[in-house]
Enzyme design. Structure first.
Site: not given
Length: 266
Positions: A138, A151, A155
């Site tokens: 990401s 997150y 990532k």
């Protein structure tokens, strides 16, 4: 020269919808035989039937499921050339008062452990055919993600894992795909906020275009960003320190490993 993909075999985790399903359709249109791996059996089977592939139920948090997905690809199609470790979820908690241990562990298990298990079990088969592994990371893995630090952490770990694997396995191409806010199920809880602040939502087709640039390219150890308003390309990790002697010369493994040197300078 165009890369000939006819007859190649691809395994896609998280292949029942979104980026995974769209990538399966694109690959199949170019003659690739596709294995769809997902926990959503109904939708996964529908996509597999649509592209003339096969479906295998795969919970990427369970190592044996990843092993079985690889085994299905080899059993059904004779080998494995492209592994797209795409399964992922949003996190939805910070490290503040809303921190939830179970939410945290589930996000890390799917977004990071799932890539580790998938790469571990796929590497022996991919190496036999000089293939490649691509993992969906990401933009949150390349820049700060204050709204969802967990997150961002998993990532960023995926980006680091792919770059390191590329140096460890020069006979296999290993890369990360780093989209911004793409039009997938992950952004459903955020969509109204994104629209309110004018944040562009990236069409899935644009992410698949970048994915295909990786598949058809020759690079390894790269992290391709996908952002609105600019062409996708590998992110430039500019001159990280690396192991050097006092006079600035490289020392240790980096001086012996051309892939590591290339990654350091990229």
């Amino acid at each position: 020269m165009p890369v000939e993909l006819t007859g190649k075999v691809a395994l896609i985790t998280g292949g029942s919808n979104g980026i995974g399903a769209a990538s399966a359709r694109r690959l199949a249109s170019l003659g690739v035989r596709v294995v769809i791996a997902d926990v959503d059996a109904d939708q996964g089977k529908a996509v597999a039937d649509e592209v003339g592939g096969v479906f295998v139920r795969c919970d990427v948090t369970v190592p044996s499921d990843s092993a079985e997905a690889v085994a299905v690809a080899v059993r059904e199609f004779g080998g494995l050339d492209i592994v797209f470790l795409n399964a992922g979820i949003g996190t939805g908690c910070s490290l503040g008062d809303d921190f939830d241990v179970e939410v945290y562990r589930r996000a890390m298990a799917i977004n990071l452990d799932g890539v580790v298990y998938g790469a571990h079990h796929a590497l022996p088969e991919v190496r036999k055919r000089g293939g490649q592994i691509i993992a969906t990371a990401s933009m949150a893995g390349l820049m700060a993600m204050p709204g969802d630090p967990v997150y961002g952490a998993n990532k960023a770990a995926v980006v680091g894992l792919m770059r390191s694997l590329a140096g460890a396995h020069p006979d296999v191409r290993v890369n990360a795909l780093c989209p911004g806010f793409a039009d997938t199920n992950i952004i459903v809880p955020l969509r109204s906020t994104l629209e309110e602040i004018g944040m562009p939502i990236i069409p899935v087709s644009a992410v698949v275009d970048a994915f295909m640039s990786i598949v058809e390219g020759s690079g390894t150890g790269e992290a391709w960003f996908v952002q609105a308003g600019r062409p996708s390309e590998p992110f430039g990790f500019r001159n990280p320190p690396g192991p050097r002697a006092a006079d600035g010369s490289r020392i240790g493994a980096a001086s012996l490993d051309p892939v590591s040197i290339a990654l350091e300078e990229n």
